[in-house]
Enzyme design. Structure first.
Site, PDB file in Angstrom:
ATOM      1  N   SER A   1     -34.528 -68.790 -55.650  1.00 13.40           N
ATOM      2  CA  SER A   1     -34.148 -67.414 -55.969  1.00 13.40           C
ATOM      3  C   SER A   1     -33.736 -66.626 -54.733  1.00 13.40           C
ATOM      4  O   SER A   1     -33.221 -65.519 -54.839  1.00 13.40           O
ATOM      5  CB  SER A   1     -35.318 -66.697 -56.649  1.00 13.40           C
ATOM      6  OG  SER A   1     -36.449 -66.653 -55.782  1.00 13.40           O
TER       7      SER A   1
ATOM      8  N   HIS B   1     -43.180 -75.370 -46.218  1.00  7.34           N
ATOM      9  CA  HIS B   1     -44.482 -75.027 -46.813  1.00  7.34           C
ATOM     10  C   HIS B   1     -45.460 -76.184 -46.812  1.00  7.34           C
ATOM     11  O   HIS B   1     -46.478 -76.130 -47.494  1.00  7.34           O
ATOM     12  CB  HIS B   1     -44.279 -74.495 -48.238  1.00  7.34           C
ATOM     13  CG  HIS B   1     -43.513 -73.216 -48.279  1.00  7.34           C
ATOM     14  ND1 HIS B   1     -42.869 -72.757 -49.409  1.00  7.34           N
ATOM     15  CD2 HIS B   1     -43.266 -72.285 -47.314  1.00  7.34           C
ATOM     16  CE1 HIS B   1     -42.270 -71.610 -49.146  1.00  7.34           C
ATOM     17  NE2 HIS B   1     -42.489 -71.309 -47.878  1.00  7.34           N
TER      18      HIS B   1
ATOM     19  N   ASN C   1     -40.322 -76.900 -51.023  1.00  9.21           N
ATOM     20  CA  ASN C   1     -41.139 -77.661 -51.957  1.00  9.21           C
ATOM     21  C   ASN C   1     -42.171 -78.508 -51.222  1.00  9.21           C
ATOM     22  O   ASN C   1     -41.929 -78.969 -50.103  1.00  9.21           O
ATOM     23  CB  ASN C   1     -40.254 -78.557 -52.826  1.00  9.21           C
ATOM     24  CG  ASN C   1     -39.259 -77.746 -53.636  1.00  9.21           C
ATOM     25  OD1 ASN C   1     -39.507 -76.592 -53.969  1.00  9.21           O
ATOM     26  ND2 ASN C   1     -38.117 -78.342 -53.952  1.00  9.21           N
ATOM     27  N   ILE C   2     -43.296 -78.758 -51.874  1.00 10.31           N
ATOM     28  CA  ILE C   2     -44.400 -79.486 -51.249  1.00 10.31           C
ATOM     29  C   ILE C   2     -44.617 -80.863 -51.881  1.00 10.31           C
ATOM     30  O   ILE C   2     -45.582 -81.549 -51.543  1.00 10.31           O
ATOM     31  CB  ILE C   2     -45.711 -78.682 -51.323  1.00 10.31           C
ATOM     32  CG1 ILE C   2     -46.139 -78.450 -52.779  1.00 10.31           C
ATOM     33  CG2 ILE C   2     -45.576 -77.356 -50.577  1.00 10.31           C
ATOM     34  CD1 ILE C   2     -47.519 -77.791 -52.921  1.00 10.31           C
TER      35      ILE C   2
ATOM     36  N   CYS D   1     -65.767 -86.428 -37.313  1.00 10.52           N
ATOM     37  CA  CYS D   1     -66.302 -85.066 -37.204  1.00 10.52           C
ATOM     38  C   CYS D   1     -66.911 -84.582 -38.511  1.00 10.52           C
ATOM     39  O   CYS D   1     -67.636 -83.597 -38.533  1.00 10.52           O
ATOM     40  CB  CYS D   1     -65.207 -84.098 -36.754  1.00 10.52           C
ATOM     41  SG  CYS D   1     -64.015 -83.691 -38.047  1.00 10.52           S
TER      42      CYS D   1
ATOM     43  N   CYS E   1     -61.434 -80.550 -36.882  1.00 11.45           N
ATOM     44  CA  CYS E   1     -60.755 -81.137 -35.719  1.00 11.45           C
ATOM     45  C   CYS E   1     -59.239 -81.025 -35.782  1.00 11.45           C
ATOM     46  O   CYS E   1     -58.552 -81.306 -34.808  1.00 11.45           O
ATOM     47  CB  CYS E   1     -61.155 -82.595 -35.551  1.00 11.45           C
ATOM     48  SG  CYS E   1     -60.457 -83.739 -36.787  1.00 11.45           S
TER      49      CYS E   1
ATOM     50  N   GLU F   1     -29.340 -69.870 -62.377  1.00 10.01           N
ATOM     51  CA  GLU F   1     -28.939 -68.514 -62.745  1.00 10.01           C
ATOM     52  C   GLU F   1     -28.559 -67.728 -61.501  1.00 10.01           C
ATOM     53  O   GLU F   1     -28.696 -68.227 -60.375  1.00 10.01           O
ATOM     54  CB  GLU F   1     -30.084 -67.813 -63.480  1.00 10.01           C
ATOM     55  CG  GLU F   1     -31.381 -67.814 -62.721  1.00 10.01           C
ATOM     56  CD  GLU F   1     -32.578 -67.434 -63.565  1.00 10.01           C
ATOM     57  OE1 GLU F   1     -33.619 -67.056 -62.974  1.00 10.01           O
ATOM     58  OE2 GLU F   1     -32.494 -67.499 -64.805  1.00 10.01           O
TER      59      GLU F   1
ATOM     60  N   TYR G   1     -55.791 -77.758 -56.461  1.00 13.49           N
ATOM     61  CA  TYR G   1     -54.871 -78.716 -55.842  1.00 13.49           C
ATOM     62  C   TYR G   1     -55.056 -80.131 -56.387  1.00 13.49           C
ATOM     63  O   TYR G   1     -54.102 -80.912 -56.420  1.00 13.49           O
ATOM     64  CB  TYR G   1     -54.994 -78.668 -54.315  1.00 13.49           C
ATOM     65  CG  TYR G   1     -54.202 -77.511 -53.764  1.00 13.49           C
ATOM     66  CD1 TYR G   1     -52.830 -77.613 -53.596  1.00 13.49           C
ATOM     67  CD2 TYR G   1     -54.800 -76.283 -53.494  1.00 13.49           C
ATOM     68  CE1 TYR G   1     -52.074 -76.542 -53.149  1.00 13.49           C
ATOM     69  CE2 TYR G   1     -54.055 -75.206 -53.047  1.00 13.49           C
ATOM     70  CZ  TYR G   1     -52.691 -75.340 -52.878  1.00 13.49           C
ATOM     71  OH  TYR G   1     -51.954 -74.269 -52.447  1.00 13.49           O
TER      72      TYR G   1
END
Length: 262
Positions: A210, A122, A105-106, A171, A133, A236, A66
């Site tokens: 898609s 997402h 999308n993120i 925490c 926490c 497409e 990530y």
């Protein structure tokens, strides 16, 4: 067909939109889909990295993936498709109409373009959540910890728990990307909002996806069964084409500005 779509858009009181990876691809954000080299990162299948099992086994590897994605997305800009959707939302609001955007999308490029009423199915790569926490906050730091300053794409790294980002709420729990991993359930509030949008709209657009991933892929069916007109805009052919009232093939960044110019 464009003229008929223009007529439908003009008389619609509630427009709902579902967007997928194809919209962000026009901003040069690569997608990981299918199998083979397009689904690999450092010889790892992405589905085997972005999942709860990988996090339990090696959270350092997950964060390395990530961190790579955050670094890659950090300088990307919204494109003409994002802008056209944001402009449409403002135009409809000015006309006292309703607009809702549902995205798979993120990258948050819809927000960067000015969209307001957005449901992230997402999650967001620019949000983090404490595993202890549950605190969620925005974080656009790249790298997110100093440990990743030494990251080398040509070497095999191993990051320990102490290298990972920690919660600042007292925490000291480990932070994770606030995204939905493979094998995790979507937020109930988000999917409920998506279903409500599909049920209540009178025009539903599916753009750059898609239409294979559930439950997002069922939204066009929900909209259609509720009486809405439906449109698919994609590079497409998709499985949703035969259910749609309008189908436009090509780049969303080229098609949407013209479709929305009413």
């Amino acid at each position: 067909m464009k003229e008929i779509f223009h007529s439908q858009l003009k008389k619609s009181r509630y427009v709902a939109v579902l967007t997928g990876a194809g919209v962000s691809a026009e901003s040069n954000i690569p997608t990981f889909r299918g199998s083979g080299s397009n689904s690999l990162w450092k010889n790892h299948e992405v589905t085997q990295v972005a999942c709860p099992q990988a996090w339990e086994k090696d959270p350092g590897l997950v964060w390395e993936f990530y961190n790579y994605r955050r670094k890659m997305m950090g300088d990307k800009k919204f494109n003409l498709a994002h802008k056209a959707l944001a402009d449409l939302e403002k135009k409809l609001q000015d006309q006292q109409k309703t607009f809702s955007l549902i995205t798979q999308n993120i990258d948050d490029l819809h927000f960067d373009a000015g969209s307001k009423n957005v449901t992230r199915l997402h999650g967001s790569i620019w949000m983090v959540r404490c595993c202890k926490c549950g605190y969620v906050e925005k974080n656009r730091e790249v790298p997110i910890t100093n440990a990743f300053n030494q990251e080398s794409s040509g070497e095999k790294n191993h990051y320990k728990v102490e290298d990972l980002p920690k919660c600042k709420q007292g925490c000291d729990g480990i932070l994770r990307p606030n995204v939905v991993w493979f094998g995790e359930s979507l937020s109930k509030s988000n999917i409920n909002q998506a279903f409500l949008s599909a049920q209540n709209c009178d025009l539903f657009l599916v753009i750059g996806t898609s239409s294979l991933v559930q439950p997002a892929s069922s939204l066009i069916q929900i909209a259609k069964s509720s009486g809405a007109k439906t449109a698919v805009i994609n590079l497409e052919e998709t499985v949703a084409d035969h259910d749609a009232d309008f189908v436009f093939h090509g780049k969303a960044g080229e098609i949407l500005p013209e479709l929305f110019s009413v």
